[in-house]
Write a protein that holds these residues in place. Structure first.
Motif, PDB file in Angstrom:
ATOM      1  N   ILE A  85     -30.853   1.629  -4.959  1.00  0.00           N
ATOM      2  CA  ILE A  85     -31.338   1.280  -6.295  1.00  0.00           C
ATOM      3  C   ILE A  85     -31.780   2.558  -6.991  1.00  0.00           C
ATOM      4  N   VAL A  86     -31.343   2.762  -8.228  1.00  0.00           N
ATOM      5  CA  VAL A  86     -31.697   4.006  -8.927  1.00  0.00           C
ATOM      6  C   VAL A  86     -32.164   3.739 -10.357  1.00  0.00           C
ATOM      7  N   THR A  87     -33.133   4.540 -10.775  1.00  0.00           N
ATOM      8  CA  THR A  87     -33.547   4.593 -12.185  1.00  0.00           C
ATOM      9  C   THR A  87     -33.695   6.042 -12.616  1.00  0.00           C
ATOM     10  N   SER A  88     -34.779   6.672 -12.147  1.00  0.00           N
ATOM     11  CA  SER A  88     -35.154   7.987 -12.675  1.00  0.00           C
ATOM     12  C   SER A  88     -34.081   9.046 -12.458  1.00  0.00           C
ATOM     13  N   PHE A  89     -33.329   8.968 -11.346  1.00  0.00           N
ATOM     14  CA  PHE A  89     -32.302   9.979 -11.102  1.00  0.00           C
ATOM     15  C   PHE A  89     -31.235   9.981 -12.191  1.00  0.00           C
ATOM     16  N   ILE A  90     -30.870   8.790 -12.672  1.00  0.00           N
ATOM     17  CA  ILE A  90     -29.797   8.750 -13.683  1.00  0.00           C
ATOM     18  C   ILE A  90     -30.330   8.750 -15.116  1.00  0.00           C
ATOM     19  N   GLY A 123     -35.182  11.541 -20.221  1.00  0.00           N
ATOM     20  CA  GLY A 123     -35.217  10.536 -21.267  1.00  0.00           C
ATOM     21  C   GLY A 123     -33.879  10.002 -21.722  1.00  0.00           C
ATOM     22  N   MET A 124     -32.812  10.443 -21.062  1.00  0.00           N
ATOM     23  CA  MET A 124     -31.475  10.000 -21.467  1.00  0.00           C
ATOM     24  C   MET A 124     -30.654   9.605 -20.245  1.00  0.00           C
ATOM     25  N   LEU A 125     -29.665   8.748 -20.457  1.00  0.00           N
ATOM     26  CA  LEU A 125     -28.748   8.412 -19.381  1.00  0.00           C
ATOM     27  C   LEU A 125     -27.880   9.634 -19.089  1.00  0.00           C
ATOM     28  N   ASP A 126     -27.925  10.099 -17.851  1.00  0.00           N
ATOM     29  CA  ASP A 126     -27.165  11.267 -17.418  1.00  0.00           C
ATOM     30  C   ASP A 126     -25.903  10.781 -16.718  1.00  0.00           C
ATOM     31  N   LEU A 127     -24.799  10.804 -17.453  1.00  0.00           N
ATOM     32  CA  LEU A 127     -23.542  10.274 -16.917  1.00  0.00           C
ATOM     33  C   LEU A 127     -23.027  11.086 -15.748  1.00  0.00           C
ATOM     34  N   PHE A 176     -36.734  -0.853 -23.963  1.00  0.00           N
ATOM     35  CA  PHE A 176     -36.279   0.475 -23.562  1.00  0.00           C
ATOM     36  C   PHE A 176     -36.577   0.705 -22.085  1.00  0.00           C
ATOM     37  N   VAL A 177     -35.618   1.335 -21.384  1.00  0.00           N
ATOM     38  CA  VAL A 177     -35.830   1.708 -19.989  1.00  0.00           C
ATOM     39  C   VAL A 177     -36.970   2.723 -19.905  1.00  0.00           C
ATOM     40  N   VAL A 178     -37.869   2.519 -18.919  1.00  0.00           N
ATOM     41  CA  VAL A 178     -38.934   3.483 -18.652  1.00  0.00           C
ATOM     42  C   VAL A 178     -38.723   4.082 -17.264  1.00  0.00           C
ATOM     43  N   THR A 179     -39.037   5.363 -17.133  1.00  0.00           N
ATOM     44  CA  THR A 179     -38.739   6.100 -15.909  1.00  0.00           C
ATOM     45  C   THR A 179     -39.992   6.793 -15.379  1.00  0.00           C
ATOM     46  N   ASP A 180     -39.802   7.561 -14.291  1.00  0.00           N
ATOM     47  CA  ASP A 180     -40.880   8.360 -13.702  1.00  0.00           C
ATOM     48  C   ASP A 180     -42.125   7.509 -13.449  1.00  0.00           C
ATOM     49  N   LYS A 181     -41.950   6.558 -12.494  1.00  0.00           N
ATOM     50  CA  LYS A 181     -43.015   5.586 -12.171  1.00  0.00           C
ATOM     51  C   LYS A 181     -43.468   4.831 -13.420  1.00  0.00           C
ATOM     52  N   TRP A 182     -42.511   4.589 -14.318  1.00  0.00           N
ATOM     53  CA  TRP A 182     -42.735   3.766 -15.519  1.00  0.00           C
ATOM     54  C   TRP A 182     -43.693   4.417 -16.516  1.00  0.00           C
ATOM     55  N   THR A 183     -43.793   5.743 -16.466  1.00  0.00           N
ATOM     56  CA  THR A 183     -44.712   6.440 -17.374  1.00  0.00           C
ATOM     57  C   THR A 183     -44.022   6.988 -18.619  1.00  0.00           C
TER      58      THR A 183
END
Length: 258
Positions: free
Chosen positions: A104-109, A113-117, A146-153
């Motif tokens: 499962i991934v969120t912050s890596f991709i 602040g942007m989707l890294d293709l 909006f997607v939130v990343t980095d432990k949802w911060t």
């Protein structure tokens, strides 16, 4: 309606199985709010979920120091659990090799602040689309998700809507979506998000956040119209809550009969 699947969770923090209010993670000026700290190991829960034939549950590593506990759960129930938290293109395959059905991934991709293709395609190359779950955990801002990343911060610029979900689904096998503002608070689901996700998703999608009673579960099933699966954490009796784990398992196995 399709059968509602209960997707269990094993959240790991400082090497222990815990239930925490996820939105309190990652803040230097705020202590992590812990709802529950288990005296049992990750393997104990993995064994329970295997016995009850629950598949697609997720092991989430909340910060470093949780790898050993994650591997223990995966080896206890090979093929039955997904794993997330700190997953990247370099380490993803080792979790699949250790028994995870998916990573499962969120912050890596969602990088800077942007989707890294580039990173997303590296992951697909590393483990294959069939082993990838994308976590689109989100909060509302200005009436949009909006997607939130980095432990949802941190807010990303990735809006969760019909078009973006149709696009992101082409890269993965499943979606996992935490309603960040209600997750861990045992205070009811984010009904508008459940309704939106049911309308927008076409691949297996698990919703997490706020479901805390059998009535909630029935309401969730009605709103989602069989399109979504559900995970429940802090509200469950096995994690110190009032909602009997056995009732949830039986409710879902019986096709939503109270």
């Amino acid at each position: 309606m399709e059968q509602l699947e209960f997707r269990p969770c094993i959240d790991l923090h400082d090497g222990k199985v815990k239930q925490i209010v996820g939105s309190t993670l990652g803040h230097e000026d705020q202590e992590v709010v812990e709802n529950f700290i288990s005296t049992h190991s990750s393997s104990y829960y993995a064994k329970m979920f295997a016995k009850d034939q629950l598949t697609g549950g997720h092991v989430i590593m909340l910060g470093s120091g949780n790898e050993e506990a994650a591997f223990a759960a995966l080896s206890t129930y090979p093929g039955g659990l997904q794993v997330g938290g700190g997953i990247n293109a370099k380490n993803a395959q080792q979790y699949i090799d250790a028994g995870a059905s998916h990573v499962i991934v969120t912050s890596f991709i969602f990088h800077n602040g942007m989707l890294d293709l580039v990173r997303l395609e590296q992951l697909v190359t590393a483990v294959g689309k069939e082993h990838l779950v994308i976590d689109l955990s989100c909060r509302m801002r200005d009436g949009k998700w909006f997607v939130v990343t980095d432990k949802w911060t941190k807010f990303s610029d990735f809006e969760v809507n019909a078009d973006s979900i149709a696009y992101i689904e082409s890269f993965c096998d499943e979606l996992l979506i935490h309603a960040v503002d209600v997750e861990g608070k045992k205070d009811g689901m984010q009904e508008s998000l459940v309704r939106d996700l049911a309308a927008w998703t076409t691949i297996p999608t698990t919703y997490a956040g706020g479901v805390h009673s059998l009535d909630d579960l029935k309401k969730f099933q009605d709103i989602a119209n069989g399109k979504l699966h559900v995970t429940i954490g802090s509200a469950l009796s096995i994690f110190g809550g009032d909602l009997l784990y056995s009732d949830v398992v039986n409710y879902c196995k019986k096709g939503g009969v109270l």
